[in-house]
Design a protein around this motif. Structure first.
Motif, mmCIF file in Angstrom:
data_model
loop_
_atom_site.group_PDB
_atom_site.id
_atom_site.type_symbol
_atom_site.label_atom_id
_atom_site.label_comp_id
_atom_site.label_asym_id
_atom_site.label_seq_id
_atom_site.Cartn_x
_atom_site.Cartn_y
_atom_site.Cartn_z
ATOM 1 N N VAL A 1 0.771 -1.243 0.170
ATOM 2 C CA VAL A 1 -0.034 -0.054 -0.003
ATOM 3 C C VAL A 1 0.878 1.314 -0.083
ATOM 4 C CG1 VAL A 1 -1.643 1.447 1.426
ATOM 5 C CG2 VAL A 1 -1.867 -0.952 1.191
ATOM 6 N N ASP A 2 0.353 2.344 -0.567
ATOM 7 C CA ASP A 2 1.194 3.674 -0.612
ATOM 8 C C ASP A 2 2.575 3.491 -1.401
ATOM 9 O OD1 ASP A 2 -1.003 4.800 0.343
ATOM 10 O OD2 ASP A 2 -0.258 4.753 2.233
ATOM 11 N N GLU A 3 2.303 2.663 -2.410
ATOM 12 C CA GLU A 3 3.653 2.255 -3.088
ATOM 13 C C GLU A 3 4.479 3.462 -3.786
ATOM 14 O OE1 GLU A 3 4.754 -1.453 -5.411
ATOM 15 O OE2 GLU A 3 2.494 -1.311 -5.038
ATOM 16 N N SER A 4 5.620 3.649 -3.610
ATOM 17 C CA SER A 4 6.581 4.727 -4.101
ATOM 18 C C SER A 4 7.739 4.156 -4.566
ATOM 19 C CB SER A 4 6.627 6.045 -3.444
ATOM 20 O OG SER A 4 7.461 5.681 -2.460
ATOM 21 N N ASP A 5 8.329 4.124 -5.750
ATOM 22 C CA ASP A 5 9.509 3.354 -6.289
ATOM 23 C C ASP A 5 9.203 1.815 -6.083
ATOM 24 O OD1 ASP A 5 10.653 5.951 -7.021
ATOM 25 O OD2 ASP A 5 11.467 6.144 -5.049
ATOM 26 N N GLY A 6 8.157 1.421 -6.182
ATOM 27 C CA GLY A 6 7.916 -0.069 -5.916
ATOM 28 C C GLY A 6 7.824 -0.517 -4.578
ATOM 29 N N ILE A 7 8.005 0.294 -3.706
ATOM 30 C CA ILE A 7 7.913 -0.054 -2.150
ATOM 31 C C ILE A 7 6.880 0.248 -1.480
ATOM 32 C CG2 ILE A 7 9.285 0.345 0.174
ATOM 33 C CD1 ILE A 7 11.679 0.508 -1.534
ATOM 34 N N GLY A 8 6.102 -0.481 -0.658
ATOM 35 C CA GLY A 8 4.900 -0.082 0.005
ATOM 36 C C GLY A 8 4.846 -0.929 1.378
ATOM 37 N N GLU A 9 3.775 -0.672 2.094
ATOM 38 C CA GLU A 9 3.743 -1.268 3.246
ATOM 39 C C GLU A 9 2.754 -2.498 2.919
ATOM 40 O OE1 GLU A 9 1.485 -1.006 7.691
ATOM 41 O OE2 GLU A 9 0.808 0.189 6.336
ATOM 42 N N ILE A 10 3.253 -3.760 3.647
ATOM 43 C CA ILE A 10 2.610 -4.670 3.405
ATOM 44 C C ILE A 10 1.348 -5.047 4.427
ATOM 45 C CG2 ILE A 10 2.793 -7.498 3.916
ATOM 46 C CD1 ILE A 10 5.841 -7.190 3.602
ATOM 47 N N GLN A 11 0.185 -5.080 3.602
ATOM 48 C CA GLN A 11 -1.114 -5.460 4.480
ATOM 49 C C GLN A 11 -1.486 -6.884 3.876
ATOM 50 O OE1 GLN A 11 -3.885 -2.153 3.778
ATOM 51 N NE2 GLN A 11 -2.485 -0.623 4.744
ATOM 52 N N VAL A 12 -1.999 -7.799 5.123
ATOM 53 C CA VAL A 12 -2.304 -8.942 5.048
ATOM 54 C C VAL A 12 -3.908 -9.248 5.195
ATOM 55 C CG1 VAL A 12 -1.749 -11.159 5.713
ATOM 56 C CG2 VAL A 12 -0.055 -9.529 5.552
ATOM 57 N N ARG A 13 -4.326 -10.248 4.541
ATOM 58 C CA ARG A 13 -5.845 -10.492 4.579
ATOM 59 C C ARG A 13 -5.820 -12.120 4.387
ATOM 60 N NH1 ARG A 13 -10.535 -7.519 1.292
ATOM 61 N NH2 ARG A 13 -9.932 -8.901 -0.337
ATOM 62 N N GLY A 14 -6.709 -12.471 5.441
ATOM 63 C CA GLY A 14 -6.855 -14.009 5.354
ATOM 64 C C GLY A 14 -7.023 -14.785 6.602
ATOM 65 N N PRO A 15 -7.313 -16.207 6.499
ATOM 66 C CA PRO A 15 -7.617 -16.866 7.864
ATOM 67 C C PRO A 15 -6.464 -17.082 8.888
ATOM 68 C CG PRO A 15 -7.185 -18.259 5.964
ATOM 69 C CD PRO A 15 -7.108 -17.107 5.303
ATOM 70 N N ASN A 16 -5.269 -16.474 8.465
ATOM 71 C CA ASN A 16 -4.393 -16.616 9.468
ATOM 72 C C ASN A 16 -4.062 -15.438 10.396
ATOM 73 O OD1 ASN A 16 -3.945 -15.432 6.772
ATOM 74 N ND2 ASN A 16 -1.720 -14.506 7.634
ATOM 75 N N LEU A 17 -5.140 -14.483 10.208
ATOM 76 C CA LEU A 17 -5.150 -13.212 11.009
ATOM 77 C C LEU A 17 -5.653 -13.585 12.639
ATOM 78 C CD1 LEU A 17 -6.150 -10.109 8.966
ATOM 79 C CD2 LEU A 17 -3.721 -11.554 9.341
ATOM 80 N N PHE A 18 -4.913 -12.705 13.423
ATOM 81 C CA PHE A 18 -5.553 -12.786 14.855
ATOM 82 C C PHE A 18 -6.752 -12.044 14.932
ATOM 83 C CE2 PHE A 18 -4.390 -8.171 16.794
ATOM 84 C CZ PHE A 18 -4.511 -7.661 15.545
ATOM 85 N N THR A 19 -7.658 -12.054 15.901
ATOM 86 C CA THR A 19 -9.096 -11.729 16.049
ATOM 87 C C THR A 19 -8.839 -10.139 16.682
ATOM 88 O OG1 THR A 19 -9.614 -13.618 17.059
ATOM 89 C CG2 THR A 19 -11.125 -12.225 16.819
#
Ligand code: MCA
Ligand code: AMP
Length: 479
Positions: free
Chosen positions: A323-341
């Protein structure tokens, strides 16, 4: 939901756990944990005194069988941090190995010793709920609460539901072709995700075996890998120590060369250590990337290219975006059944950790053309990774400010070949003519928080550099 540990329910006679010269088969573990689980009926939440022992593994499995959320406690946690974790998680019971001496903070809690045999054990077994074969709790039921540091304030309890544990372990089964034939060796602490969920619950879910070294040594790693162990899990500090030892230790090189899988995680493994290990053993170390809140998100696959500096593609079932990529670098955001509650008792922190249904990791990365993720840094400079432990600068500063000889304190991380980063404390003494001894400040932090959070270096200043707003300029300190 299918059982968390099918091999326990099946009563397999194959080895499950080994700590030193003590071991249990899956059937023996089922009996021991089943007995303890029966004693946990009606318990709301249980703390586990997580020494690196067979008892800790049995205690955690017992809690999982009973469907009682477990809070693993670092047995070296200092006074201030332990008081916080106990007040926040409010366990109704503490499980500990027989004979373990517990600190005064735990003396008000009922204690149950973890017994390795079923009947006759201190936790009186009843053939009722909690024994293997009892109904499996629902997938969203909280399984573990693991405390993890943030930039400021005390650690937060990440509530991990059962589906996060099963989904992450099954995604690793897929990525690593992890089977019941695998024998894992490691020496990781049992109060964090890496050592406990991957390192103990992983082999148990596969119906395989784990051998825990008690404490890390290259000798222990070589011994187990040359006598049947197939996989090694470690933090980069451990692989660094292996890389350092290899030139003078042909036995270690041979043992590593024979392993099926060498896996590193919890922090970045420097390219130099990757290269030294590959050169001496002909084997690449593969990296996987995860977080207490997300469990595992990416991994190089078994048989995949272990490309130094990368942590592989997203695991099966995990969505990852930058997210908010600039020069190909951005913050990793994750979604899926692996997440905490959620963070326990912290709806504010939980809400701000998510962007829609996506979890903001705070890690910055780019992607190679084939999808391999390359972590390049962190958003927050006030988080330090030392020895694979995540440590917040703020919690150490608060502990230091409690010391009578400290007027002002700032904490930074500096590059360290062994630990990745080492904690440095910058101190303005209360009395400049009589600054406290550095060892005294280190010991103070170790006693209040935990030994791994202690400053490895203390530097005294007359004043901390501050901007016009009065905020400490850590960059100026580091420079
Ligand atoms: C030293 N000690 C002290 C003091 N100084 N005790 C009290 N007061 C003091 N002032 C003690 C320590 O407790 C320890 O005791 C011994 O001295 C050595 O401590 P230390 O020097 O800190 O150990 P080290 O040699 O630097 O440890 C390196 C290590 C360790 C073994 C690699 O950092 C480690 O286990 N790291 C693993 C971290 C981890 O698992 N992270 C996972 C979280 P004693 O001699 O009794 O041991 S990350 C995670 O889970 C995510 C999901 C992920 O991606 O994996
Ligand atoms: P923790 O919250 O203690 O579980 O630590 C999670 C953090 O460890 C992540 O946010 C990353 O910054 C870091 N981390 C874990 N695995 C890796 C890896 N293989 N390479 C780089 N950083 C990693």
């Amino acid at each position: 939901m299918s059982p968390l540990f099918p091999a326990l329910a099946a009563g397999s006679p194959l080895p499950a756990l080994r700590f030193g010269d003590r071991s249990l088969t899956h059937a023996e573990l089922a009996a021991a944990a089943g007995a303890s689980a029966a004693g946990l009926a009606d318990t709301r939440r249980v703390a586990v005194w997580a020494t690196p022992t067979l008892e800790t593994a049995v205690g955690v499995v017992a809690a999982l069988l009973a469907g009682v959320p477990a809070v693993p406690l670092n047995p070296k946690t200092g006074e201030r941090e332990l008081a916080h974790i106990l007040a926040d998680s409010a366990p109704s019971l503490v499980l500990a190995e027989p004979g373990a001496e517990l600190p005064p903070a735990l003396s008000d809690l009922p204690r149950a010793d973890i017994a390795l045999t079923g009947p006759g054990a201190p936790l009186v077994p009843e053939p009722s709920s909690g024994a293997p074969g009892a109904p499996e709790p629902p997938p969203e039921a909280p399984a573990l609460i693991v405390y993890t540091s943030g930039t400021t304030g005390p650690p937060k309890g990440a509530v991990l539901p059962r589906r996060a544990i099963t989904s992450t372990l099954d995604a690793l089964e897929d990525a690593w072709q992890w089977t019941a034939d695998d024998v894992l060796v490691h020496a990781l602490p049992l109060f964090h995700v890496h050592g406990l969920i991957l390192g103990i619950l992983g082999p148990l879910r596969r119906g395989g075996e784990v051998r825990h070294l008690g404490r890390f040594s290259t000798e222990g790693v070589a011994r187990e890998l040359e006598s049947g162990a197939t996989m090694l899990f470690g933090v980069p500090t451990m692989y660094h120590r292996i890389a350092e030892a290899l030139p003078g230790d042909p036995r270690l090189a041979k043992a590593l060369a024979g392993a099926r899988l060498l896996v590193s995680g919890s922090a970045a493994l420097p390219v130099h250590d990757h290269e030294r290990i590959a050169a001496a053993t002909g084997r690449g170390v593969i990296e996987r990337y995860g977080m207490t809140e997300t469990l595992m998100s990416t991994s190089v696959r078994a048989g995949g290219e272990p490309r130094p500096g990368t942590v592989g593609p997203p695991l099966k079932g995990v969505e990852l975006r930058l997210v908010d990529e600039s020069d190909g670098i951005g913050e990793i955001q994750v979604r899926g059944p692996n997440l905490f509650t959620e963070y326990l008792n912290r709806p504010d922190a939980t809400a701000s950790a998510f962007d829609g249904g996506w979890f903001r990791t705070g890690d910055m990365a780019s992607r190679d053309p084939d999808g391999y993720v390359r972590i390049v840094g962190r958003k927050a400079t006030d988080l330090i990774k030392s020895g694979g432990y995540k440590i917040g600068a703020g919690e150490i500063e608060n502990a230091l400010l409690d010391h009578p000889a400290v007027r002002e304190a700032a904490v930074t991380g500096e590059p360290d070949a062994d630990l990745g980063e080492r904690i440095v404390a910058w101190i303005v003494p209360a009395d400049p003519s009589e600054p406290p001894a550095p060892e005294e400040l280190s010991a103070h932090v170790a006693a209040q928080l935990a030994p791994h959070k202690r400053p490895r270096e203390v530097r005294f200043l007359e004043a901390l550099p501050r901007n016009d707003m009065g905020k400490i300029m850590k960059r100026a300190l580091r420079d």
